[in-house]
Write an enzyme that holds these catalytic residues in place. Structure first.
Site, PDB file in Angstrom:
ATOM      1  CB  SER A  45      -1.023  -0.132   1.058  1.00 48.77           C
ATOM      2  OG  SER A  45      -1.955   1.019   1.118  1.00 48.77           O
ATOM      3  CG  HIS A  47      -5.746  -0.296  -1.365  1.00 50.47           C
ATOM      4  ND1 HIS A  47      -5.449  -1.517  -0.644  1.00 50.47           N
ATOM      5  CD2 HIS A  47      -4.879   0.554  -0.863  1.00 50.47           C
ATOM      6  CE1 HIS A  47      -4.608  -1.194   0.206  1.00 50.47           C
ATOM      7  NE2 HIS A  47      -4.029  -0.161   0.350  1.00 50.47           N
TER       8      HIS A  47
END
Length: 228
Positions: A128, A162
């Protein structure tokens, strides 16, 4: 000497507590049976549970795990920061708040040391926010809304994590890539990692078989799946 950066789009709670195919690939990329792994948890505020989970996970694979924390005493000296980074075979950066992480790193002189480690063969990786930080630009909501923020610039272009799991990510990233003309631009689903070797896309690794990674362009069809 080859340089290696492995970026992960996201992890589930379960993947944070067990070795995945991606984790196994990270360990193997070090070329060592029992590598030294440095976990940098700045982005999540040095969350003790996440630190504990990471240590247990990578120790189960035979790794020696150390941690670099800035929000848990005793706070590291400059020499300690240098020593931890220099001794690592793998440096893994956690997700969280990218802007806060990069500001902390600049204050403590971490960025130059990470670049030096990368140039001498240390495997850099992260999930991330710990993935987007290695690029010129990363797609982040750490300022309260989706935006492209400046990263460390070790890899050219931009990365979005994501990509298929968070509402608004896909539309925002494609729009920003088209508006700013940034290339190359990559997007990664949760449970998927991209391995960059010598600044170039090398291969894709999946922990979640149904998820994928993508190349994003400023012209139709805009989003295309990356080859394995």
């Amino acid at each position: 000497m080859d340089t290696n950066i492995i970026v992960i789009g996201g992890e589930s709670d379960a993947e944070m507590t067990r070795m995945t195919l991606i984790d196994e690939h990270i360990v193997a990329s070090s070329g060592k049976a029992r590598p030294n792994v440095l976990y940098i948890s700045t982005a999540n505020g040095d969350d003790r549970t996440k630190i504990s989970n990471f240590i247990a996970k990578y120790q189960s694979a035979g790794c020696t795990v150390t941690t670099l924390t800035f929000f848990i005493a005793p706070f590291p000296s400059t020499d300690r920061v240098s020593s931890l980074i220099e001794q690592a075979d793998i440096i893994y950066v956690a997700g969280g708040n990218t802007r806060a992480m990069l500001a902390t790193w600049r204050e403590f002189g971490v960025t130059a040391r990470l670049k030096a480690a990368w140039e001498t063969g240390t495997v850099l990786c992260g999930v991330s926010d710990g993935a987007i930080c290695w690029f010129d630009h990363g797609h982040s909501d750490s300022g309260g809304a989706f935006a492209l923020i400046d990263g460390l610039g070790l890899l050219p272009g931009a990365l979005c994590p994501h990509f298929s799991s968070e509402a608004g990510r896909k539309v925002s990233f494609v729009e920003l890539v088209c508006l700013q003309g940034i290339q190359p631009a990559y997007a990664v689903d949760d449970g998927v990692a991209l391995h960059f070797k010598n600044d170039q896309y090398h291969r894709l690794i999946r922990s979640e078989a149904q998820n994928c990674a993508y190349k994003v362009s400023a012209s139709p069809p805009y989003v295309t799946s990356l080859p394995e």
